[in-house]
Write an enzyme that holds these catalytic residues in place. Structure first.
Site, PDB file in Angstrom:
ATOM      1  N   HIS A 123       0.871  -1.182   0.000  1.00  0.00           N
ATOM      2  CA  HIS A 123       0.000   0.000   0.000  1.00  0.00           C
ATOM      3  C   HIS A 123       0.909   1.234   0.000  1.00  0.00           C
ATOM      4  O   HIS A 123       2.006   1.197   0.556  1.00  0.00           O
ATOM      5  CB  HIS A 123      -0.848  -0.049   1.276  1.00  0.00           C
ATOM      6  N   ASP A 200       3.006  -4.463   8.224  1.00  0.00           N
ATOM      7  CA  ASP A 200       1.764  -3.723   8.019  1.00  0.00           C
ATOM      8  C   ASP A 200       0.625  -4.731   8.194  1.00  0.00           C
ATOM      9  O   ASP A 200       0.352  -5.527   7.313  1.00  0.00           O
ATOM     10  CB  ASP A 200       1.770  -3.112   6.616  1.00  0.00           C
ATOM     11  N   GLN A 203      -4.516  -5.189   6.865  1.00  0.00           N
ATOM     12  CA  GLN A 203      -5.485  -6.089   6.236  1.00  0.00           C
ATOM     13  C   GLN A 203      -5.477  -7.480   6.863  1.00  0.00           C
ATOM     14  O   GLN A 203      -6.287  -8.329   6.484  1.00  0.00           O
ATOM     15  CB  GLN A 203      -5.200  -6.207   4.733  1.00  0.00           C
ATOM     16  N   LYS A 226     -10.734  -0.707  10.044  1.00  0.00           N
ATOM     17  CA  LYS A 226     -10.829  -1.905   9.204  1.00  0.00           C
ATOM     18  C   LYS A 226     -11.167  -3.141  10.036  1.00  0.00           C
ATOM     19  O   LYS A 226     -11.430  -4.211   9.492  1.00  0.00           O
ATOM     20  CB  LYS A 226      -9.519  -2.127   8.458  1.00  0.00           C
ATOM     21  N   CYS A 364      -4.664   2.403  -3.801  1.00  0.00           N
ATOM     22  CA  CYS A 364      -3.426   2.885  -3.168  1.00  0.00           C
ATOM     23  C   CYS A 364      -2.272   1.912  -3.385  1.00  0.00           C
ATOM     24  O   CYS A 364      -1.405   1.745  -2.503  1.00  0.00           O
ATOM     25  CB  CYS A 364      -3.607   3.166  -1.671  1.00  0.00           C
TER      26      CYS A 364
HETATM   27  N1  PMP Z   1      -1.811  -0.663   4.696  1.00  0.00           N
HETATM   28  C1  PMP Z   1      -2.724  -1.392   4.086  1.00  0.00           C
HETATM   29  C2  PMP Z   1      -2.376  -2.768   3.622  1.00  0.00           C
HETATM   30  C3  PMP Z   1      -4.007  -0.875   3.894  1.00  0.00           C
HETATM   31  O1  PMP Z   1      -4.928  -1.611   3.270  1.00  0.00           O
HETATM   32  C4  PMP Z   1      -4.307   0.424   4.368  1.00  0.00           C
HETATM   33  C5  PMP Z   1      -5.678   1.042   4.157  1.00  0.00           C
HETATM   34  N2  PMP Z   1      -6.227   0.852   2.870  1.00  0.00           N
HETATM   35  C6  PMP Z   1      -3.301   1.136   5.004  1.00  0.00           C
HETATM   36  C7  PMP Z   1      -2.072   0.570   5.161  1.00  0.00           C
HETATM   37  C8  PMP Z   1      -3.537   2.525   5.511  1.00  0.00           C
HETATM   38  O2  PMP Z   1      -4.490   2.522   6.517  1.00  0.00           O
HETATM   39  P1  PMP Z   1      -5.152   3.894   6.985  1.00  0.00           P
HETATM   40  O3  PMP Z   1      -5.648   4.575   5.761  1.00  0.00           O
HETATM   41  O4  PMP Z   1      -6.256   3.476   7.900  1.00  0.00           O
HETATM   42  O5  PMP Z   1      -4.086   4.661   7.687  1.00  0.00           O
END
Ligand code: PMP
Length: 407
Positions: A123, A200, A203, A226, A364
């Site tokens: 991401h 990270d 997910q 999430k 993203c």
């Molecule tokens: N890492 C991953 C794998 C994600 O899916 C996301 C959110 N789409 C993020 C980081 C960022 O999370 P946040 O927007 O809640 O800070």
């Protein structure tokens, strides 16, 4: 394990029980953000009604209640991740701020001889902070390749991991592909090479139990929204030995030990990272979300998701014109795909007219889109509260769209 009664579970989520565009809502955008159970809404509401005050300044009863609720939630998160101590659990706004906090600590540690190893499926939140760090310190950003199936190429990992690797930052589960990466093994190899390890978990936590001690990582981040909690709060886990020494990220009230005009000393972790008044009600909400998940049981949640994944697989096995991206057998129920002759954003709009919510675009993960040679995908991402009937509605919706465009 006791199987989930999905209809019962769905009654716990007010947002699921509504119509959109005249059709029952089918919410398949859980990887972007999940819906909230009533228990979370109630906990936050009750907190504001009965216990709200600022925290850690308790000369009065409400201050004590707020502090107890806030710190209690921190301990709930500690248990959720199987961390050793609350010193290892720092509140941040979300996974994004968490990775920035961690990366910030490397600015005085890295130099031109160092390498930062990430992957092609990260991401943007796990790319850009490291890219900025590399640009500022002269370190080199290295990228693990992704296979055609959407898995991490382990040869590419082994080739690029070396004693020059200062930081290894990797997603546990891909938000775009759903692939579950073998992070335990990769973290072990990276530690062996002497790297700091960052996971990270954004997910992963909605789909599986995540045990930071079993993972062996130095840091892990996730976002509350999430994992069925409120927006505006997330967590950095960091190993205690590192955290008390880790460079502070923001400065101001709350995080100090002593302030004078000659200089300031900071608190220990986690407080040294929490400048200013924190997101108290949100912490309470996240704690409640974790209790809710524990109540359902992790095994039951995984079993329910497996049923959904099987149904998705049945449909995709024979669906002319639909091309899944990310075909690993080891994945959470996320389907990224393209439909012949249709732009992903049109697929999203036409499904929305049928009450089906998905996400379209690059998710993203622009470098990953480039890797697969697509400008974007349509993505259906499932949670334990989705039903097999909803999977069918979604695919039947795609068939309708195809018929519409064939005419
Ligand atoms: N890492 C991953 C794998 C994600 O899916 C996301 C959110 N789409 C993020 C980081 C960022 O999370 P946040 O927007 O809640 O800070």
């Amino acid at each position: 394990p006791q199987a989930l009664d999905i209809e019962q579970v769905r009654r716990d989520f007010p947002a699921l029980n509504q119509s959109v565009n005249g059709k029952p809502l089918v919410y398949l955008d859980n990887a972007a953000s999940a819906q909230k159970p009533q228990a979370v809404l109630d906990a936050m509401d009750q907190y504001y009604r009965e216990s709200h005050s600022n925290v850690h300044r308790g000369a009065h009863t409400l201050g004590d209640r707020a502090t107890m609720a806030f710190e209690g939630a921190r301990d709930t998160v500690r248990g959720f991740l199987n961390a050793n101590s609350i010193s290892e659990i720092v509140w941040v706004r979300g996974a994004t701020e968490g990775i920035n906090l961690i990366a910030n600590g490397f600015y005085d540690r890295l130099g031109p001889e160092d390498e930062i190893l990430i992957s092609h499926m990260e991401h943007h939140a796990n790319i850009v902070p490291w890219q900025m760090l590399a640009q500022k310190t002269g370190a080199t950003l290295k990228v693990i390749a992704v296979t055609d199936e959407g898995e991490l190429d382990q040869d590419s990992f082994r080739e690029q991991l070396s004693e020059r690797t200062a930081v290894f930052a990797i997603t546990q589960v891909s938000n775009t592909l759903g692939t579950i990466n073998p992070v335990t093994e990769m973290v072990a190899a990276a530690k062996e090479a002497g790297a700091f390890t960052v996971v990270d978990g954004a997910q992963a936590v909605p789909h599986m139990s995540v045990d930071v001690q079993a993972l062996g990582c130095d840091f892990l981040v996730f976002s509350s929204h999430k994992v069925f909690g409120p927006t505006g709060i997330g967590v950095v886990y960091g190993r205690e030995e590192l955290m008390h020494e880790w460079p502070v990220y923001q400065t101001g009230g709350e995080m100090i030990h002593r302030v004078s005009f000659e200089g300031t000393s900071f608190q220990n972790s986690p407080y040294r990272f929490e400048a200013g008044t924190p997101a108290i009600a949100e912490a309470v909400g996240l704690g409640e979300a974790i209790r809710y998940l524990d109540g359902l049981g992790r095994d039951a949640i995984e079993a329910a998701e497996k049923t959904l994944q099987q149904r998705v697989n049945e449909w995709t096995a024979d669906f002319p014109g639909l091309h899944p991206i990310g075909t690993s057998s080891n994945k959470v129920p996320v389907l990224s795909f393209t439909l012949d002759g249709l732009h992903p954003s049109d697929v999203g709009t036409l499904l929305d007219q049928q009450g089906v919510a998905i996400r379209t675009g690059h998710h993203c993960t622009m470098p990953l889109m480039e890797r697969f040679g697509v400008p974007g995908t349509a993505r259906a991402s499932f949670a334990f509260y989705n039903t097999v009937e909803e999977v069918d509605t979604f695919f039947q919706g795609l068939q309708k769209i195809q018929r519409l465009f064939a005419e």
